[in-house]
Design an enzyme around this catalytic site. Structure first.
Site, PDB file in Angstrom:
ATOM      1  N   ARG A 164      10.161  58.292  45.268  1.00 46.00           N
ATOM      2  CA  ARG A 164       8.957  57.508  45.436  1.00 46.00           C
ATOM      3  C   ARG A 164       8.067  57.634  46.478  1.00 46.00           C
ATOM      4  NH1 ARG A 164       9.677  57.215  40.365  1.00 46.00           N
ATOM      5  NH2 ARG A 164      10.633  55.505  39.464  1.00 46.00           N
ATOM      6  N   SER A 201      16.274  52.152  29.711  1.00 45.09           N
ATOM      7  CA  SER A 201      15.344  52.342  30.684  1.00 45.09           C
ATOM      8  C   SER A 201      15.804  53.441  31.442  1.00 45.09           C
ATOM      9  CB  SER A 201      15.347  51.197  31.811  1.00 45.09           C
ATOM     10  OG  SER A 201      14.289  51.212  32.541  1.00 45.09           O
ATOM     11  N   ASP A 258      11.667  49.880  43.113  1.00 45.38           N
ATOM     12  CA  ASP A 258      10.446  50.577  43.138  1.00 45.38           C
ATOM     13  C   ASP A 258       9.312  50.004  43.762  1.00 45.38           C
ATOM     14  OD1 ASP A 258      11.829  52.981  42.614  1.00 45.38           O
ATOM     15  OD2 ASP A 258      11.325  52.776  40.407  1.00 45.38           O
ATOM     16  N   ASP A 280       4.141  50.880  29.414  1.00 46.90           N
ATOM     17  CA  ASP A 280       3.865  49.832  30.433  1.00 46.90           C
ATOM     18  C   ASP A 280       2.584  50.713  31.118  1.00 46.90           C
ATOM     19  OD1 ASP A 280       5.829  48.512  30.094  1.00 46.90           O
ATOM     20  OD2 ASP A 280       7.053  49.045  31.649  1.00 46.90           O
TER      21      ASP A 280
END
Length: 404
Positions: A94, A178, A123, A14
């Site tokens: 994060r 994932s 996210d 990605d």
């Protein structure tokens, strides 16, 4: 000179595809930034990959100790768990990543920060709220939400896009879970997990340990110490907190500790199903909880549970850099001054079994708790207490009897 954008870069497909996309659609100079929060082997070969993909520069920042000391430990001290199961492994990583992205953006004079989070996930919320709180002037680019220019909807699309832009890297189109990994945990989504009716294929899925069924048939005793709510040693060996988590990950993984299967409520409104491995974190949270129940008084412990729920919600929702989280943490810190002592437990096939807790600040009084009469407690005092404690119940019952 071209304007600069800082890209949150993992080296995966990605974020690799995003590099030429940014150059093509914004004509930016792309500065890649990989924040090391304990991904381990996932960082191998990143510099070469970023430059092959067209990045002008790559930063790799090791923030593991900062992540542990300033984000993980405060969350452990709060006993914050989202929806009774999730130990917030992705959630509290994060804000520290976003903080470092902002620092690099300011250092480089970048006008924008780009992330590869999808429009369905949590996210995007966590990254963007943190960036807004720290640098409201910086533009945020989320390619997956740019429907006019982001035309890639599959791994095959992204691989083909990269090849068209001269990037021929060994990415596979094969389907896989994932995953998100850091020192604290690893998460798994996708494949059979997309249907809650399916049992997880643990033989295929697990990375940090084994299932309880495959754990050793003999249990293993572990001793931990804490000072003011901070872990200081494992089995008599003093270590910094990050090394304690690494050691507990090994022990917990070996014994099938900390595997949860949860359907959680995402910030964006949908339910999602995932499996989280948090072997060391589960042990650390349980040990801290065992020590607190010996030390904290009843009212503080009860109120702290309310704080824990709100703290967990704030972390999950990406609201780390808020006055409320800071205020709640200040309360938590004030409760930790006496959370010092030793916790012993046995790890056995997915279980953490108590084996003794001691503290110089223990409120457990043997004279009071024993069935034998001690000088601090007179059994006869209970009669008056019960009469007053139950007075409203008695009055109500008398009223109902009179009105029959």
């Amino acid at each position: 000179m071209k304007e600069k954008v800082v890209l949150a870069y993992s080296g995966g497909l990605d974020t690799t595809a995003i590099i030429p996309w940014l150059k093509e659609n914004y004509d930016y100079e792309v500065i890649c930034c990989c924040i090391d929060v304990g991904q381990e082997s996932e960082l191998d070969g990143l510099e070469e990959r970023a430059k092959l993909s067209g990045a002008e520069k790559l930063y790799i920042l090791d923030v593991v100790d900062e992540f542990v000391d300033e984000y993980i430990i405060p969350t452990v001290q709060a006993n914050a768990v989202y929806e009774n199961k999730y130990l917030l492994g992705t959630s509290f990583a994060r804000p520290v990543i976003a903080k470092k992205l902002v620092e690099i953006a300011k250092k480089e004079g970048a006008v924008a920060i780009c992330h590869g989070a999808t429009g369905k996930g949590n996210d995007q919320v966590r990254f963007e709220l943190s960036i807004k709180a720290l640098a409201p002037e910086i533009k945020i680019i989320a390619p997956w939400r740019c429907k006019e220019t982001w035309k890639m909807n599959s791994r095959e699309d992204e691989i083909e896009y990269c090849k068209q832009h001269g990037i021929d890297l060994p990415f596979s189109a094969d389907s896989s879970y994932s995953r998100d990994r850091n020192l604290w945990h690893i998460s798994h989504e996708g494949l059979e997990l997309e249907l809650p009716s399916n049992e997880p294929n643990y033989d295929h899925l697990l990375v940090l340990g084994v299932s309880p069924e495959k754990a050793p048939d003999e249990g293993e005793y572990v001793t931990m110490t804490f000072e003011a709510g901070v872990p200081t040693s494992v089995n008599g060996k003093k270590m910094k907190a990050s090394d304690i988590i690494r050691e507990l990950n090994k022990l917990g993984g070996k014994h099938g500790i900390g595997i949860i299967d949860i359907v959680e409520n995402r910030v964006v409104g949908m339910k999602s199903r995932g499996v989280y491995e948090t072997p060391g974190g589960t042990i650390l949270m349980e040990a801290h909880t065992q020590l607190e129940e010996l030390i904290l008084d009843r009212d503080t412990l009860a109120y702290k549970k309310l704080v824990a729920t709100k703290f967990a919600d704030l972390v999950y929702e990406g609201k780390w850099f808020t006055p409320l989280r800071e205020a709640l943490q200040a309360f938590v810190v004030s409760t930790q001054k006496n959370v010092t002592g030793e916790v012993k437990f046995k790890l056995y096939k997915g279980n953490i079994i108590k084996a003794g807790t001691t503290s110089p600040y223990s409120l457990y009084n043997e004279s009071l708790a024993s069935f034998t009469t001690g000088e601090l407690y007179d059994h006869h005092d209970a009669e008056g207490f019960i009469n007053l404690f139950g007075l409203s119940m008695k009055v109500r019952a008398m009223m109902e009897e009179n009105n029959k």
